[in-house]
Design a protein around this motif. Sequence first.
Motif, PDB file in Angstrom:
ATOM      1  N   SER A 170       0.850  -1.134  -0.021  1.00  0.00           N
ATOM      2  CA  SER A 170      -0.191   0.076   0.206  1.00  0.00           C
ATOM      3  C   SER A 170       0.933   1.183   0.017  1.00  0.00           C
ATOM      4  N   GLU A 171       0.243   2.752  -0.240  1.00  0.00           N
ATOM      5  CA  GLU A 171       0.823   3.823  -0.468  1.00  0.00           C
ATOM      6  C   GLU A 171       0.512   4.598   0.518  1.00  0.00           C
ATOM      7  N   ALA A 172       1.131   5.753   0.758  1.00  0.00           N
ATOM      8  CA  ALA A 172       0.367   6.836   1.628  1.00  0.00           C
ATOM      9  C   ALA A 172       1.216   8.028   1.264  1.00  0.00           C
ATOM     10  N   ASN A 173       0.262   9.237   1.025  1.00  0.00           N
ATOM     11  CA  ASN A 173       0.902  10.625   0.499  1.00  0.00           C
ATOM     12  C   ASN A 173       1.814  10.987   1.381  1.00  0.00           C
ATOM     13  N   VAL A 174       3.024  11.704   0.978  1.00  0.00           N
ATOM     14  CA  VAL A 174       3.776  12.355   1.501  1.00  0.00           C
ATOM     15  C   VAL A 174       3.834  13.862   1.382  1.00  0.00           C
ATOM     16  N   TYR A 175       3.438  14.642   2.647  1.00  0.00           N
ATOM     17  CA  TYR A 175       2.877  15.834   2.469  1.00  0.00           C
ATOM     18  C   TYR A 175       4.234  16.943   3.025  1.00  0.00           C
ATOM     19  N   SER A 176       4.269  17.802   2.179  1.00  0.00           N
ATOM     20  CA  SER A 176       5.185  19.015   2.642  1.00  0.00           C
ATOM     21  C   SER A 176       4.829  20.029   3.667  1.00  0.00           C
ATOM     22  N   THR A 177       5.355  20.415   4.459  1.00  0.00           N
ATOM     23  CA  THR A 177       4.865  21.307   5.583  1.00  0.00           C
ATOM     24  C   THR A 177       5.010  22.858   5.387  1.00  0.00           C
ATOM     25  N   VAL A 178       4.274  23.690   5.957  1.00  0.00           N
ATOM     26  CA  VAL A 178       4.342  25.061   6.116  1.00  0.00           C
ATOM     27  C   VAL A 178       4.264  25.537   7.597  1.00  0.00           C
ATOM     28  N   PRO A 179       5.305  26.502   7.932  1.00  0.00           N
ATOM     29  CA  PRO A 179       5.368  26.851   9.379  1.00  0.00           C
ATOM     30  C   PRO A 179       4.277  27.435   9.548  1.00  0.00           C
ATOM     31  N   ALA A 180       3.858  27.218  11.078  1.00  0.00           N
ATOM     32  CA  ALA A 180       2.671  27.997  11.444  1.00  0.00           C
ATOM     33  C   ALA A 180       2.655  29.402  11.473  1.00  0.00           C
ATOM     34  N   ALA A 181       1.386  30.042  11.585  1.00  0.00           N
ATOM     35  CA  ALA A 181       1.376  31.522  11.746  1.00  0.00           C
ATOM     36  C   ALA A 181       1.935  31.997  13.050  1.00  0.00           C
ATOM     37  N   LYS A 182       2.473  33.140  13.083  1.00  0.00           N
ATOM     38  CA  LYS A 182       2.965  33.765  14.294  1.00  0.00           C
ATOM     39  C   LYS A 182       4.156  33.056  15.052  1.00  0.00           C
ATOM     40  N   GLY A 183       4.876  32.534  14.014  1.00  0.00           N
ATOM     41  CA  GLY A 183       5.895  31.795  14.510  1.00  0.00           C
ATOM     42  C   GLY A 183       5.864  30.673  15.548  1.00  0.00           C
ATOM     43  N   LYS A 184       4.641  29.834  15.624  1.00  0.00           N
ATOM     44  CA  LYS A 184       4.248  28.959  16.711  1.00  0.00           C
ATOM     45  C   LYS A 184       4.411  27.612  16.144  1.00  0.00           C
ATOM     46  N   THR A 185       5.296  27.220  15.286  1.00  0.00           N
ATOM     47  CA  THR A 185       5.185  25.851  14.869  1.00  0.00           C
ATOM     48  C   THR A 185       5.513  24.876  15.909  1.00  0.00           C
ATOM     49  N   LEU A 186       6.743  25.203  16.535  1.00  0.00           N
ATOM     50  CA  LEU A 186       6.737  24.392  17.766  1.00  0.00           C
ATOM     51  C   LEU A 186       6.736  25.316  19.070  1.00  0.00           C
ATOM     52  N   VAL A 187       5.952  24.937  20.122  1.00  0.00           N
ATOM     53  CA  VAL A 187       5.713  25.621  21.430  1.00  0.00           C
ATOM     54  C   VAL A 187       6.106  24.763  22.377  1.00  0.00           C
ATOM     55  N   ALA A 188       7.065  25.177  23.445  1.00  0.00           N
ATOM     56  CA  ALA A 188       7.353  24.466  24.658  1.00  0.00           C
ATOM     57  C   ALA A 188       8.102  24.915  25.541  1.00  0.00           C
ATOM     58  N   LYS A 189       7.688  24.498  26.890  1.00  0.00           N
ATOM     59  CA  LYS A 189       8.639  25.292  27.939  1.00  0.00           C
ATOM     60  C   LYS A 189       9.798  24.703  28.201  1.00  0.00           C
ATOM     61  N   PRO A 190      10.707  25.480  28.590  1.00  0.00           N
ATOM     62  CA  PRO A 190      12.314  24.977  29.005  1.00  0.00           C
ATOM     63  C   PRO A 190      12.045  23.664  29.686  1.00  0.00           C
ATOM     64  N   LEU A 191      13.022  22.736  29.497  1.00  0.00           N
ATOM     65  CA  LEU A 191      13.167  21.721  30.142  1.00  0.00           C
ATOM     66  C   LEU A 191      14.395  21.623  31.410  1.00  0.00           C
ATOM     67  N   GLN A 192      14.194  21.232  32.637  1.00  0.00           N
ATOM     68  CA  GLN A 192      14.960  21.091  33.397  1.00  0.00           C
ATOM     69  C   GLN A 192      16.014  19.818  33.424  1.00  0.00           C
ATOM     70  N   VAL A 193      17.206  20.233  33.124  1.00  0.00           N
ATOM     71  CA  VAL A 193      18.005  19.016  32.945  1.00  0.00           C
ATOM     72  C   VAL A 193      19.059  18.902  34.245  1.00  0.00           C
ATOM     73  N   THR A 194      19.094  17.688  34.946  1.00  0.00           N
ATOM     74  CA  THR A 194      19.933  17.545  35.976  1.00  0.00           C
ATOM     75  C   THR A 194      20.960  16.345  35.438  1.00  0.00           C
ATOM     76  N   ILE A 195      22.122  16.821  35.623  1.00  0.00           N
ATOM     77  CA  ILE A 195      23.215  16.009  35.081  1.00  0.00           C
ATOM     78  C   ILE A 195      24.122  15.475  36.253  1.00  0.00           C
ATOM     79  N   PRO A 196      23.986  14.372  36.512  1.00  0.00           N
ATOM     80  CA  PRO A 196      25.127  13.673  37.787  1.00  0.00           C
ATOM     81  C   PRO A 196      26.427  14.431  37.544  1.00  0.00           C
ATOM     82  N   GLY A 197      26.898  14.921  38.664  1.00  0.00           N
ATOM     83  CA  GLY A 197      28.399  15.034  38.455  1.00  0.00           C
ATOM     84  C   GLY A 197      28.515  16.213  37.853  1.00  0.00           C
TER      85      GLY A 197
END
Length: 298
Positions: free
Chosen positions: A99-126
């Motif tokens: 079977s086959e499936a369509n491969v879509y091209s993408t367009v960035p979201a309006a208002k620069g909101k393509t990726l929205v995430a809060k900062p992650l806190q990284v705890t690195i031993p040592g």
Amino acid sequence: MSASRLKSVLAMIATAAAVVALTPGPAQAAAYDGLENCPLTAATMKDPTNLQVGCVQSITNGGSVTIGTNVVPFDSPITVQFGVYWPASAPTRQFPDGSEANVYSTVPAAKGKTLVAKPLQVTIPGIANIIPGVTSVFAQVELAGTISDFVPLATGEDTPVFVLPIKLHLYNALFGTKCYIGSDTSPIRFSPTTGTTSPPAPNQPVTGDSGNITIEPDANGYQTLGVGFTGATLVDNAYAVPKANGCGLIPGTLDALINLAFGLPSAAGKNAVVFSRNNTTFALSPSLDDLTQALAAS
């Protein structure tokens, strides 16, 4: 609804009447919630040769990213949203069953909101032993290029649903403002699947979950379809992570120490990402005008 059933329905999107006929019971309002940042006015969306256009919002509510031995949980939602188009060249991806499936091209979201995430806190031993005065780091996930190869019907198949290039912007009082792991020219490339991965050693194959799939024809008679994927888990453990760059109050002076703390570069087979409790809304139409009107009327 199974992934194979979804393939059959969306293959008929150009004939809206046939789509509605395949859906039992009365039509309900299509699931268009969260699509207000779709770039409907973008030039690539307006191209009259496009065979299909659509809008996507994907929210991940759990999971983690692993870089070497450092595991960072996703403790707040990560939202990815964009427009899609299927160009006149009609690219497809073939699956093992033929079977086959369509491969879509993408367009960035309006208002620069393509990726929205809060900062992650990284705890690195040592890390305090490697960089005195530093006990933890905040990492902001940022896009490092265009999301590509979006194949929504890869759900349940052993192939990526999309390719997401990112970079991690590291924050700490000693790191300066330009400290990154990855860059626009050398990004971390996530290629998550709901199927089973094929990573290099020492990682072992892991399997995602396609969750539940629903299709709702437009209640107002438009040809647009509302497609929902809920409760999915997408996984990738075959990507590499490059060295840090630009770190330190004098950019670059802390790169070597950041690399030592994180174990960078980290080769493919030593890293992993899990996007769990993922819910995706996808509106798809053979016409931009139809899509725009359907969203406006919802």
